[in-house]
Design an enzyme around this catalytic site. Structure first.
Site, short mmCIF file in Angstrom:
data_model
loop_
_atom_site.label_atom_id
_atom_site.label_comp_id
_atom_site.label_asym_id
_atom_site.label_seq_id
_atom_site.Cartn_x
_atom_site.Cartn_y
_atom_site.Cartn_z
N HIS A 251 0.84 -1.18 -0.02
CA HIS A 251 -0.10 0.08 -0.06
C HIS A 251 0.89 1.26 0.05
O HIS A 251 0.51 2.15 -0.76
CB HIS A 251 -0.84 0.22 1.17
CG HIS A 251 -1.50 -1.03 1.57
ND1 HIS A 251 -2.97 -1.47 0.73
CD2 HIS A 251 -1.42 -2.21 2.44
CE1 HIS A 251 -3.35 -2.43 1.47
NE2 HIS A 251 -2.68 -3.06 2.28
C1 BDR Z 1 -2.49 0.61 5.55
O1 BDR Z 1 -2.85 0.15 6.93
C2 BDR Z 1 -1.59 -0.14 7.32
O2 BDR Z 1 -1.56 -1.33 7.99
C3 BDR Z 1 -0.48 -0.12 6.15
O3 BDR Z 1 0.71 0.13 6.53
C4 BDR Z 1 -0.97 1.00 5.04
O4 BDR Z 1 -0.65 2.20 5.40
C5 BDR Z 1 -3.42 0.09 4.55
O5 BDR Z 1 -4.80 -0.12 4.72
#
Ligand code: BDR
Ligand code: CA
Length: 320
Positions: A251
């Protein structure tokens, strides 16, 4: 060259974003700040410094410890995805002699808080500094509350967060970063500086499989390649158990890719609101993304598409 401040709750994909950002010649990473999210801010800060130490870079960006608690709601973490240490339980790995493979890093932190560092840096680079939050938006919101006039000089906020035409990853409707501090997210959207959101709709299009990671690393045995394998192992196992694929999403690397390769992304303008109160849908991001619909004045740009293969090719080209 764009000056950025990366604000991160350093977990697994955050570490990948840090590595990508510091290997992107289009960006000058002026500072990296930590915030509670994937795990408590103390662990996120340790993971941030551990990532930098593993990269073996000579010149550190300024790093500051950030907020430990969201604006209003109690802290929720995602240690079931990122490991109890937030970094895939890599801190548990031992060498043959019993010493830790990833020992605690040198505490190379500035004495001021993340909120004050953000405010100071915006003052140093007015209308120039781009904020890249890839965790809950607590630090950014607190900086806006503390010094609104200064924070109006932020050039843009390019954040990872939200879920629009897809399911959430914490609840049916909410994505983690927004769910963890929905009040901060709404405040940031209301504030009036340009905001670009990279939501799950896009980040779920880019899957890093274990097979691809192994193929890209190949015979490499350097410390960073080892780190990439070690920190992603647990979260790949998590997705294997839950969703049947041995791999993970990356992400937080996506906003970095958007800054360096905007041509790979599709974006629409929208009026985005955050549900802050409902028990059922707290953290949900709401917007009508249909181009033909009359709608309120947009307050954000929302990424809706990415050329996943081109993104991944560039990602590996740079981090390895
Ligand atoms: C986001 O949530 C976190 O767990 C990850 O690092 C990312 O920023 C994804 O939903
Ligand atoms: Ca994150």
């Amino acid at each position: 060259m764009q000056r950025i401040l990366l604000d991160t709750d350093t977990g697994v994909d955050d570490a990948l974003a840090i590595i990508l950002a510091l290997n992107s010649p289009e960006l000058k990473v002026e500072a990296i700040t930590s915030v509670s999210g994937n795990v408590h801010v103390d662990l996120c800060t340790r993971n941030l410094l551990m990532t930098l130490e593993t990269m073996g870079i000579d010149e550190y960006p300024v790093c500051a410890r950030g907020e430990s608690q969201p604006l209003i709601k109690p802290l929720v973490t995602a240690s079931h995805v990122h490991g109890l240490d937030g970094i895939g339980d890599a801190t548990q790995l031992l060498r043959d002699d019993g010493s830790r493979l990833y020992p605690d890093p040198e505490p190379r932190l500035t004495a001021i808080s993340a909120v004050d560092l953000i405010i100071d840096l915006v003052g140093q680079y007015p209308d120039e500094l781009v904020l890249v939050p890839v965790g809950p938006l607590t630090n950014i919101a607190k900086a806006m509350i503390k010094h609104p006039a200064r924070m109006r000089r932020v050039r843009e906020i390019v954040l990872m967060g939200g879920a629009f035409e897809t399911y959430g990853n914490v609840t049916t409707t909410a994505e983690f970063n927004i769910f963890a501090d929905p009040h901060a997210a709404q405040l940031v959207l209301d504030f009036g500086v340009p905001v670009t959101m990279v939501p799950l709709d896009v980040t779920h299009q880019v899957m890093l499989t274990g097979k691809r990671l192994n193929a890209e690393i190949g015979e490499r045995t350097d410390r960073l390649s080892q780190f990439l394998r070690d920190v992603t192992r647990a979260t790949m196992g998590y997705h294997q158990d839950l969703e049947g694929f041995y791999g993970t999403y990356i992400h937080d690397a996506l906003p970095i890719g958007l800054l360096t390769h905007p041509e790979l992304f599709e974006i629409v303008e929208a009026f985005v609101q955050v549900e802050t109160s409902s028990d059922l849908t707290q953290g949900m991001t709401i917007a009508d993304l249909r181009p033909e619909k009359p709608r309120p004045k947009p307050n954000a740009r929302v990424c809706v598409g990415v050329n996943a293969e081109a993104f991944l090719a560039n990602f590996f080209d740079r981090i390895l």
